[in-house]
Structures are given as C-alpha cells and as structure tokens.
Design a protein around this motif. Sequence first.
Motif, PDB file in Angstrom:
ATOM      1  N   GLN A   1     -28.590  23.698  -4.279  1.00 56.35           N
ATOM      2  CA  GLN A   1     -27.905  24.569  -3.460  1.00 56.35           C
ATOM      3  C   GLN A   1     -28.024  23.989  -1.853  1.00 56.35           C
ATOM      4  O   GLN A   1     -27.407  23.856  -1.081  1.00 56.35           O
ATOM      5  CB  GLN A   1     -28.138  26.069  -3.274  1.00 56.35           C
ATOM      6  CG  GLN A   1     -27.513  26.880  -2.361  1.00 56.35           C
ATOM      7  CD  GLN A   1     -27.626  28.327  -2.669  1.00 56.35           C
ATOM      8  OE1 GLN A   1     -27.838  28.753  -3.775  1.00 56.35           O
ATOM      9  NE2 GLN A   1     -27.736  28.851  -1.448  1.00 56.35           N
TER      10      GLN A   1
ATOM     11  N   VAL B   1     -26.680  30.377   2.040  1.00 59.62           N
ATOM     12  CA  VAL B   1     -25.395  30.652   1.715  1.00 59.62           C
ATOM     13  C   VAL B   1     -24.674  31.521   3.046  1.00 59.62           C
ATOM     14  O   VAL B   1     -23.517  31.366   3.248  1.00 59.62           O
ATOM     15  CB  VAL B   1     -25.038  31.432   0.497  1.00 59.62           C
ATOM     16  CG1 VAL B   1     -25.531  32.797   0.505  1.00 59.62           C
ATOM     17  CG2 VAL B   1     -23.534  31.298  -0.115  1.00 59.62           C
TER      18      VAL B   1
ATOM     19  N   VAL C   1     -21.629  29.128  -2.431  1.00 63.28           N
ATOM     20  CA  VAL C   1     -22.503  28.473  -3.186  1.00 63.28           C
ATOM     21  C   VAL C   1     -21.926  27.137  -3.785  1.00 63.28           C
ATOM     22  O   VAL C   1     -22.733  25.976  -3.663  1.00 63.28           O
ATOM     23  CB  VAL C   1     -23.198  29.105  -4.198  1.00 63.28           C
ATOM     24  CG1 VAL C   1     -23.987  28.635  -5.329  1.00 63.28           C
ATOM     25  CG2 VAL C   1     -24.079  30.485  -3.620  1.00 63.28           C
TER      26      VAL C   1
ATOM     27  N   LYS D   1     -23.469  23.287  -2.863  1.00 67.73           N
ATOM     28  CA  LYS D   1     -23.606  22.551  -4.151  1.00 67.73           C
ATOM     29  C   LYS D   1     -22.891  21.287  -4.051  1.00 67.73           C
ATOM     30  O   LYS D   1     -23.642  20.000  -4.157  1.00 67.73           O
ATOM     31  CB  LYS D   1     -23.436  23.112  -5.277  1.00 67.73           C
ATOM     32  CG  LYS D   1     -24.547  24.153  -5.710  1.00 67.73           C
ATOM     33  CD  LYS D   1     -24.316  24.813  -7.254  1.00 67.73           C
ATOM     34  CE  LYS D   1     -25.262  25.740  -7.421  1.00 67.73           C
ATOM     35  NZ  LYS D   1     -25.022  26.495  -8.915  1.00 67.73           N
TER      36      LYS D   1
END
Length: 103
Positions: free
Chosen positions: A39, A43, A88, A92
């Motif tokens: 990640q 977020v 997220v 990624k």
Amino acid sequence: CSSTTTPEAGPTKDQPKHDEVAAERAKLLPADRALVEAQEWCVVSSDERLGSMGPPIKLDIKGNPVFLCCKGCKKRAEADPDKTLAKVEELKAKAKAEKGARN
C-alpha cells in the motif's frame, strides 16, 4: 522534518526518513509489513508514507486490511468504506508502479 548532516556523507534529507519508516514498519508482523509495503501510503493522508508517523494503524474495512499513518485518520477512513477501499487499490497500483520504475 529537517535534513540532517553526517560527517561522512554530508547532508542527507531522505535517508533518515527512510530509516525511520523502515524501523516503524519492522515493528509489524511480517504479513502486515508486506501489506503495508504494497500500500505504501496512508489511505486518508496520501502524502504520508506508512510508518512516517509511528507504526501504521491497521483497520478492517469490509473484511479488507487497510493501513493508516495515524489514529487521526481512522474516522475519515471508516466514514466511506467503498471510497477507502478504492483508494487502497489506487495506492497499491501507484506503489507497484514506483517499485517497478526503481528496478
């Protein structure tokens, strides 16, 4: 943050921060550390690397692990679960692209 100077290497700006992030991530279980590295960024505060403000905070959003830079981001992450999960996946993909560019 401020840059530091080491006698051998001269001024360094990114290395101490990188070392601090690595040290905070090392406090996690290996499985969580792998998820954090996938990640890479918070977020909610997507300019904050996970581990830059202490050990990353783990949440469960709809059965999915989500990591935050600090407890202060928890309410915003939980307020819109679908948006959080979409972010997220975006992070990624960004982290994967950055790692690919470095290799």
